[in-house]
Design a protein around this motif. Structure first.
Motif, PDB file in Angstrom:
ATOM      1  N   ALA A 284       0.811  -1.231   0.000  1.00 58.82           N
ATOM      2  CA  ALA A 284       0.000   0.000   0.000  1.00 58.82           C
ATOM      3  C   ALA A 284       0.840   1.275   0.000  1.00 58.82           C
ATOM      4  CB  ALA A 284      -0.952  -0.003   1.194  1.00 58.82           C
ATOM      5  N   VAL A 285       1.963   1.290   0.730  1.00 61.62           N
ATOM      6  CA  VAL A 285       2.741   2.538   0.850  1.00 61.62           C
ATOM      7  C   VAL A 285       3.627   2.789  -0.367  1.00 61.62           C
ATOM      8  CG1 VAL A 285       2.828   2.303   3.366  1.00 61.62           C
ATOM      9  CG2 VAL A 285       4.774   1.523   2.006  1.00 61.62           C
ATOM     10  N   LEU A 286       3.742   1.815  -1.253  1.00 59.23           N
ATOM     11  CA  LEU A 286       4.644   1.950  -2.404  1.00 59.23           C
ATOM     12  C   LEU A 286       4.001   2.797  -3.510  1.00 59.23           C
ATOM     13  CD1 LEU A 286       5.883  -1.718  -2.360  1.00 59.23           C
ATOM     14  CD2 LEU A 286       7.289   0.294  -1.896  1.00 59.23           C
ATOM     15  N   PRO A 287       4.833   3.422  -4.351  1.00 59.89           N
ATOM     16  CA  PRO A 287       4.273   4.301  -5.391  1.00 59.89           C
ATOM     17  C   PRO A 287       3.420   3.515  -6.394  1.00 59.89           C
ATOM     18  CG  PRO A 287       6.640   3.952  -5.723  1.00 59.89           C
ATOM     19  CD  PRO A 287       6.303   3.376  -4.390  1.00 59.89           C
ATOM     20  N   ASP A 288       2.411   4.179  -6.955  1.00 58.94           N
ATOM     21  CA  ASP A 288       1.581   3.526  -7.977  1.00 58.94           C
ATOM     22  C   ASP A 288       2.436   3.167  -9.181  1.00 58.94           C
ATOM     23  OD1 ASP A 288      -0.719   3.598  -6.514  1.00 58.94           O
ATOM     24  OD2 ASP A 288      -1.406   5.520  -7.318  1.00 58.94           O
ATOM     25  N   HIS A 289       2.258   1.970  -9.672  1.00 54.52           N
ATOM     26  CA  HIS A 289       3.102   1.492 -10.761  1.00 54.52           C
ATOM     27  C   HIS A 289       2.465   0.209 -11.302  1.00 54.52           C
ATOM     28  CE1 HIS A 289       6.719   0.152 -12.885  1.00 54.52           C
ATOM     29  NE2 HIS A 289       7.299   1.305 -12.595  1.00 54.52           N
ATOM     30  N   ASP A 290       2.628  -0.044 -12.598  1.00 51.86           N
ATOM     31  CA  ASP A 290       2.095  -1.299 -13.172  1.00 51.86           C
ATOM     32  C   ASP A 290       2.610  -2.519 -12.410  1.00 51.86           C
ATOM     33  OD1 ASP A 290       0.812   0.140 -15.082  1.00 51.86           O
ATOM     34  OD2 ASP A 290       2.262  -0.239 -16.693  1.00 51.86           O
ATOM     35  N   VAL A 291       3.877  -2.464 -12.019  1.00 50.00           N
ATOM     36  CA  VAL A 291       4.503  -3.588 -11.323  1.00 50.00           C
ATOM     37  C   VAL A 291       3.824  -3.838  -9.973  1.00 50.00           C
ATOM     38  CG1 VAL A 291       6.613  -4.302 -10.111  1.00 50.00           C
ATOM     39  CG2 VAL A 291       6.746  -3.458 -12.452  1.00 50.00           C
ATOM     40  N   LYS A 292       3.429  -2.762  -9.315  1.00 50.71           N
ATOM     41  CA  LYS A 292       2.787  -2.896  -7.995  1.00 50.71           C
ATOM     42  C   LYS A 292       1.513  -3.736  -8.107  1.00 50.71           C
ATOM     43  CE  LYS A 292       0.689   0.036  -4.423  1.00 50.71           C
ATOM     44  NZ  LYS A 292       0.582   1.427  -3.935  1.00 50.71           N
ATOM     45  N   ASP A 293       0.729  -3.481  -9.142  1.00 56.20           N
ATOM     46  CA  ASP A 293      -0.506  -4.262  -9.350  1.00 56.20           C
ATOM     47  C   ASP A 293      -0.175  -5.728  -9.625  1.00 56.20           C
ATOM     48  OD1 ASP A 293      -1.914  -1.920  -9.054  1.00 56.20           O
ATOM     49  OD2 ASP A 293      -2.000  -1.502 -11.198  1.00 56.20           O
ATOM     50  N   MET A 294       0.876  -5.956 -10.407  1.00 54.12           N
ATOM     51  CA  MET A 294       1.258  -7.337 -10.727  1.00 54.12           C
ATOM     52  C   MET A 294       1.730  -8.079  -9.476  1.00 54.12           C
ATOM     53  SD  MET A 294       3.124  -7.172 -14.444  1.00 54.12           S
ATOM     54  CE  MET A 294       3.270  -5.507 -15.038  1.00 54.12           C
ATOM     55  N   LEU A 295       2.449  -7.382  -8.598  1.00 52.10           N
ATOM     56  CA  LEU A 295       2.909  -8.017  -7.352  1.00 52.10           C
ATOM     57  C   LEU A 295       1.720  -8.402  -6.471  1.00 52.10           C
ATOM     58  CD1 LEU A 295       6.055  -5.864  -6.409  1.00 52.10           C
ATOM     59  CD2 LEU A 295       6.000  -8.122  -7.478  1.00 52.10           C
ATOM     60  N   GLY A 296       0.708  -7.543  -6.448  1.00 53.38           N
ATOM     61  CA  GLY A 296      -0.513  -7.877  -5.711  1.00 53.38           C
ATOM     62  C   GLY A 296      -1.195  -9.101  -6.288  1.00 53.38           C
ATOM     63  N   ASP A 297      -1.218  -9.156  -7.627  1.00 51.15           N
ATOM     64  CA  ASP A 297      -1.838 -10.312  -8.306  1.00 51.15           C
ATOM     65  C   ASP A 297      -1.055 -11.598  -8.048  1.00 51.15           C
ATOM     66  OD1 ASP A 297      -3.771  -8.649  -9.301  1.00 51.15           O
ATOM     67  OD2 ASP A 297      -2.873  -8.426 -11.297  1.00 51.15           O
ATOM     68  N   ILE A 298       0.268 -11.469  -7.945  1.00 51.33           N
ATOM     69  CA  ILE A 298       1.091 -12.659  -7.675  1.00 51.33           C
ATOM     70  C   ILE A 298       0.755 -13.235  -6.296  1.00 51.33           C
ATOM     71  CG2 ILE A 298       3.466 -13.364  -7.072  1.00 51.33           C
ATOM     72  CD1 ILE A 298       4.378 -11.773  -9.548  1.00 51.33           C
ATOM     73  N   ALA A 299       0.530 -12.362  -5.330  1.00 51.82           N
ATOM     74  CA  ALA A 299       0.144 -12.831  -3.990  1.00 51.82           C
ATOM     75  C   ALA A 299      -1.168 -13.621  -4.074  1.00 51.82           C
ATOM     76  CB  ALA A 299       0.018 -11.651  -3.029  1.00 51.82           C
ATOM     77  N   ASP A 300      -2.121 -13.116  -4.845  1.00 56.97           N
ATOM     78  CA  ASP A 300      -3.396 -13.844  -5.037  1.00 56.97           C
ATOM     79  C   ASP A 300      -3.164 -15.169  -5.755  1.00 56.97           C
ATOM     80  OD1 ASP A 300      -5.130 -12.059  -3.793  1.00 56.97           O
ATOM     81  OD2 ASP A 300      -5.383 -10.859  -5.615  1.00 56.97           O
ATOM     82  N   TYR A 301      -2.282 -15.129  -6.770  1.00 60.36           N
ATOM     83  CA  TYR A 301      -2.049 -16.323  -7.584  1.00 60.36           C
ATOM     84  C   TYR A 301      -1.420 -17.463  -6.772  1.00 60.36           C
ATOM     85  CZ  TYR A 301      -0.089 -19.448 -11.069  1.00 60.36           C
ATOM     86  OH  TYR A 301       0.237 -20.560 -11.784  1.00 60.36           O
TER      87      TYR A 301
END
Length: 332
Positions: free
Chosen positions: A309-326
């Protein structure tokens, strides 16, 4: 539905990092070469080229990119992480007397234990050479600490895995050592090399730590309810190897005297008979410990996502969140 919508998150991240990952592969091939001992690249290539997801080095590249790093050294750090990981796999397969890894015969089976141990040592040494090249003392501290923590976790597992007194806190200590330490180091050094603020570096560490724990809990769960074709492991390998993992620890905590005697015989004393795996599975079902383990995995995945949450908005940030779900979607 377009290709992006159906690609797995780690595949999307790999596509985003294509050039960086190609540079990592090139560097790995260069550094695993040996003029005097051709067995080193033979054994290493068997594992490195085995088609693993390369998730850990990708996490280093992703963290560096997300934090705005533009230099060359994230590639060295990603290769370092992959070498440490490969070295531990070579050693693990010898310790566990494994015959299969990622659906292929293990190096110790194809060559011998001596080759696996010594090539693993070589890769550890190579990883230490690589981690010095960015010239950052903090990077060296993080990665060398991770290497020590991994070894410590493996040794702790030797005594804890067959001792019914092992509870969930000791299990977590083992998992933090043998799995999560490299995930958290991988993400943390990406932030450090990019000179990110301390709060961002800490968030990357927390993400990697929680992701690694979720990853290992899922692995331990799949050992009792996975698809052999998908996991490359046989159902019940951990039971046969007398590893006290989370589903069993939860069952032991709820066991009556008769059930406890069963766990003592099969796990502590290693006297396993035909039908024991089926009985173990029936006890896990009786006490609903597979579901309880899944709840824990989901909670750690959520923790990983929250850390971002505290990290800057970035395409990679969304992908890292998706990896946790995956990571946890593998158990649905």
């Amino acid at each position: 539905m377009n290709a992006d919508a159906i690609a797995k998150p780690h595949e999307r991240l790999a596509a985003y990092l294509t050039e960086d990952m190609a540079a990592v592969s090139t560097l790995i091939r260069e550094r695993m070469a040996s003029k005097h001992a051709p067995r080193i690249p033979e054994v290493t290539a068997h594992l490195v080229e085995a088609g693993g997801k390369r998730l850990r080095p990708m996490l280093t590249l992703a963290a560096a990119r997300m934090c705005g790093y533009a230099g060359p050294y994230h590639v060295h750090l990603a290769a370092t992480v992959e070498f440490i990981h490969t070295a531990t796999l070579l050693h693990d397969d010898v310790v566990d007397e494994s015959e299969q890894r990622r659906g292929r015969p293990t190096a110790n089976l194809l060559w011998d234990n001596q080759s696996s141990v010594l090539v693993g040592d070589y890769l550890f040494a190579r990883s230490f050479q690589l981690m010095t090249e960015p010239g950052s003392m903090q990077v060296m501290q993080i990665l060398s600490n991770a290497a020590a923590t991994i070894a410590e976790g493996e040794v702790l597992q030797l005594t804890a895995a067959r001792n019914l007194a092992t509870d969930e806190s000791v299990y977590l200590q083992v998992v933090r050592g043998k799995t999560a330490a490299l995930f958290s180091a991988a993400t943390q050094v990406g932030g450090v090399i990019a000179d990110a603020p301390d709060t961002h570096v800490q968030a990357l560490y927390d993400y990697g730590d929680a992701l690694g724990i979720a990853f290992q809990i899922v692995d331990d769960l799949l050992d009792y309810q996975g698809d052999t074709g998908a996991t490359g492991k046989n159902i019940g390998d951990d039971f046969r190897e007398r590893k006290l993992t989370l589903p069993v620890i939860k069952a032991v905590a709820k066991a009556d005297d008769e059930e406890r005697a069963f766990w003592v015989r099969t796990i502590e004393k290693g006297r396993q008979e035909d039908g024991d795996l089926e009985h173990a599975l029936s006890l896990l079902t009786k006490h609903d410990t597979l579901s309880a383990t899944k709840v824990d995995a989901l909670a750690w995945a959520e923790k990983a996502k929250n850390a971002l949450a505290v990290l800057p908005d970035h395409d990679v940030k969304d992908m890292l969140g998706d990896i946790a779900d995956y990571v946890v979607s593998r158990i649905n």
